[in-house]
Every structure is written in C-alpha cells, then in structure tokens.
Design a protein around this motif. Structure first.
Motif, PDB file in Angstrom:
ATOM      1  N   LEU A 130       0.852  -1.186   0.000  1.00 34.72           N
ATOM      2  CA  LEU A 130       0.000   0.000   0.000  1.00 34.72           C
ATOM      3  C   LEU A 130       0.888   1.235   0.000  1.00 34.72           C
ATOM      4  N   THR A 131       0.731   2.063  -1.021  1.00 36.91           N
ATOM      5  CA  THR A 131       1.510   3.291  -1.138  1.00 36.91           C
ATOM      6  C   THR A 131       0.886   4.375  -0.276  1.00 36.91           C
ATOM      7  N   ILE A 132       1.741   5.055   0.491  1.00 35.48           N
ATOM      8  CA  ILE A 132       1.304   6.154   1.348  1.00 35.48           C
ATOM      9  C   ILE A 132       2.091   7.397   0.945  1.00 35.48           C
ATOM     10  N   THR A 133       1.365   8.445   0.555  1.00 37.88           N
ATOM     11  CA  THR A 133       2.002   9.726   0.220  1.00 37.88           C
ATOM     12  C   THR A 133       1.135  10.850   0.788  1.00 37.88           C
ATOM     13  N   PRO A 134       1.718  12.022   1.006  1.00 38.41           N
ATOM     14  CA  PRO A 134       0.933  13.154   1.513  1.00 38.41           C
ATOM     15  C   PRO A 134      -0.202  13.581   0.575  1.00 38.41           C
ATOM     16  N   THR A 135      -0.050  13.342  -0.735  1.00 39.01           N
ATOM     17  CA  THR A 135      -1.070  13.777  -1.689  1.00 39.01           C
ATOM     18  C   THR A 135      -2.122  12.706  -1.985  1.00 39.01           C
TER      19      THR A 135
ATOM     20  N   LEU B  85       3.477   0.367   2.907  1.00 33.23           N
ATOM     21  CA  LEU B  85       3.157  -0.596   3.953  1.00 33.23           C
ATOM     22  C   LEU B  85       2.921  -1.942   3.292  1.00 33.23           C
ATOM     23  N   LEU B  86       3.603  -2.962   3.784  1.00 37.37           N
ATOM     24  CA  LEU B  86       3.390  -4.324   3.298  1.00 37.37           C
ATOM     25  C   LEU B  86       2.311  -4.940   4.170  1.00 37.37           C
TER      26      LEU B  86
ATOM     27  N   GLU C 184      -3.164  -1.542  12.295  1.00 40.48           N
ATOM     28  CA  GLU C 184      -3.569  -0.235  12.808  1.00 40.48           C
ATOM     29  C   GLU C 184      -2.386   0.481  13.470  1.00 40.48           C
ATOM     30  N   ARG C 185      -1.565  -0.267  14.181  1.00 39.48           N
ATOM     31  CA  ARG C 185      -0.390   0.318  14.831  1.00 39.48           C
ATOM     32  C   ARG C 185       0.636   0.796  13.809  1.00 39.48           C
TER      33      ARG C 185
ATOM     34  N   GLU D  24       4.134   4.633  11.758  1.00 42.07           N
ATOM     35  CA  GLU D  24       4.901   5.002  10.572  1.00 42.07           C
ATOM     36  C   GLU D  24       4.445   6.314   9.938  1.00 42.07           C
ATOM     37  N   TYR D  25       3.140   6.601  10.012  1.00 45.69           N
ATOM     38  CA  TYR D  25       2.607   7.747   9.274  1.00 45.69           C
ATOM     39  C   TYR D  25       1.750   8.693  10.105  1.00 45.69           C
TER      40      TYR D  25
END
Length: 136
Positions: A3-8, A65-66, A77-78, A83-84
């Motif tokens: 799962l890709t996590i970015t501010p945008t 996130l894997l 959830e943790r 991480e973010y």
C-alpha cells in the motif's frame, strides 16, 4: 499487498486499494488515536474521501506498507499510527452492516475475511406475520 502512502494520496484512494486486496474489509480514518481492542468514537470519524493523507498527520512521509493476509488487525492499525501518524480502524462487513473490528483486533486480516464470508451465508429467521396478541 503493498500500500503506497504519500501526503497527496487521498483517503478514498487508500480505501479503494485496501478493499481490493481485502474484500469485505475497509479502512476507516479518524482524527484521534485509539487503544488496541477499543473502538473510535464516531465524532472523530473522517468521511471526506477526497482529503489528502498529508492533512491528517504532522509527520507524513512517502512510503509503503506491506500488508499480508497473516497480519493481525492491531498490528496493521499500529503500523499506520507509528509510521505515518494516521489513525485507522479496520471494519468488517457482516451482512449489510459494517462492524468495527475492535473486539477482534487480535485475529488476522485473513480470519476477518473468513468472518465476512461466513456472514454472507446466514439467513434471517423466518418471521411469522400473524399477530398472536390477545384479541377481543
């Protein structure tokens, strides 16, 4: 699943990717953290699908996130939290209802999905339309 996590990236985009990997489960975002095995009050629910993740966290960064089927819900959830700085809860579909999985935070995503499938085969009891109250 990665799962890709970015501010945008938006809440909606993140939810769609998660639901594609784990049908019958969904990520719900909140403005405040929660404890393991505890629910999040509805007043902290964020329902704006187009809201960028960067607006939810002070220490947002780009990353991944894997998420594996064997991952326990509270670990997922943790990870979001640590991480973010994102506060999420996993919800599970049960019939036509979405349940917050707070009481089952210690089972895996795969086991949560099994509960989804089991709830699809439950039929409501037959309801007798006759009124048995006393009659004059």
């Amino acid at each position: 699943m990665v799962l890709t996590i970015t501010p945008t990236r938006t809440i909606g985009e993140t939810q769609v990717d998660f639901a594609a990997a784990f049908p019958g489960l969904k990520l719900v975002f909140f403005s405040k953290p929660h404890l393991a095995h505890a629910g999040s009050p509805a007043k902290f629910l964020i329902d704006q699908q187009d809201l960028p993740l960067g607006e939810l966290s002070h220490h947002m960064k780009t990353g991944y996130l894997l998420l594996e089927p064997e991952m326990v819900v509270w670990q997922l959830e943790r990870l979001f939290e640590e991480e973010y700085g994102l506060h999420v809860q996993v919800f599970r579909k049960s019939g036509e209802t979405w349940l917050e999985t707070s009481t089952t935070d210690d089972i895996t995503l795969e086991q949560q999905q099994a509960k989804v499938h089991a709830s699809e085969h439950v039929h409501p009891e037959y309801i007798d339309p006759i009124d048995y109250r006393e009659q004059d």
